[in-house]
Design an enzyme around this catalytic site. Sequence first.
Site, PDB file in Angstrom:
ATOM      1  N   HIS A 190       0.852  -1.196   0.000  1.00 30.94           N
ATOM      2  CA  HIS A 190       0.000   0.000   0.000  1.00 30.94           C
ATOM      3  C   HIS A 190       0.887   1.243   0.000  1.00 30.94           C
ATOM      4  CE1 HIS A 190      -2.757   3.074   1.481  1.00 30.94           C
ATOM      5  NE2 HIS A 190      -3.759   2.283   1.128  1.00 30.94           N
ATOM      6  N   ASP A 195     -11.430   1.112  -0.607  1.00 34.23           N
ATOM      7  CA  ASP A 195     -10.533   2.053   0.084  1.00 34.23           C
ATOM      8  C   ASP A 195     -11.255   2.760   1.226  1.00 34.23           C
ATOM      9  OD1 ASP A 195      -8.028   2.996   0.629  1.00 34.23           O
ATOM     10  OD2 ASP A 195      -7.845   4.266  -1.141  1.00 34.23           O
TER      11      ASP A 195
END
Length: 375
Positions: A216, A338
């Site tokens: 990430h 997200d």
Amino acid sequence: MGSDRRSFLKKALAGYAAAKGSMLFASAQNIPPYAKGARKPGKVDYKRIATEEAWGPPELFKMYIDLIENGALTDPGFVSMWGRFVRNTALIGQLQDIGEKRIRDMDAAGVDKMVLSLTAPGVQIFDAATANSLATSTNDQLAEAIKKHPDRFAGLAAVAPQDPRAAAKEMERGIRKLGLNGVIINSHTNGEYLDDPKYWEIFEAAQALDAAIYLHPQTPPPDMVMPYLARGFERAIMGFAHELSVHILGLMTVGVFDRFPKLKIVIGHGGEGLPYMLYRLDYMYENARYPFMKKVRKLPSDYMKENFYITTSGLPWAPAIMMARSVLGIDRILYAMDYPYEYVPEEVTLTDNFPMTAAEKKKLFQLNAEKVFKL
Ligand code: MN
């Protein structure tokens, strides 16, 4: 600390002070242009599994506040991002909740299951000892939450790359003992990247466990962040994608995937723009290669197709995802929302409406996630 660095840090801190008491970040209120007018999600004949969904416990945010306020921190990107986020009580509330409130948001968006991961930069901003113990305690908490709602939550183990051996051990504990489904690494660790062989014990463990690593992004490290910070680009608008792209290309071009051919890396945000660039990456890697760059066995596009999965987090946009499908194949693309940074139920509908066959949509939303994370 150089004077340049100091003046940018001052700027970041000024941004933090300005954010106090205000709501600079309001995800649900800001509907992205293409999602405006979209319907709320309806019933579909696949499970929607969202794979890049953030959480964090209260003690993590207290430690972030402490790092920001004690003034000793030398990471302006971190100060800029978390200086704002920690003041956003709505966002922090959503991050902390891995129970009923989150499930209500999931229901409202038609999300059946979330794969949870410790929000960036997770434990990677701390010293090794602090980071290790925090990785252990957050993984325990995550496993507890999953045990309570096994049909709604899965999760990735946080590790502290600061101590690669301990990270490998915690990865094994997280997966074998706690039943977690993969690993989260929030890109650089205090400005260092995993292309440095001193970190490769982590890859060795991941390959041995057949565990996917979700890589990430986070804000660019101090040596990279300055031009971004001066323009307000250090976060999701562009800084994240550039920072993680350097990391990904670094892994490819030092031979990580020659050494660990079965390694599985998952990247979000439509692959951070890389699928669109594969022609140029392949050509430039062969033709503009510096003498110091290693000759690796394959081209960047080969590694992308063999070792990477991308997710749709923050990019529920058919032209981008259809392009990625055309170069990587549908088996390499996973759905992600997200949450809570991007919580827009209408975006689920945009993704439901991608011009794909029913079988392809079932792969995108459900089957690929089940396979990659062994759900
Ligand atoms: Mn994210």
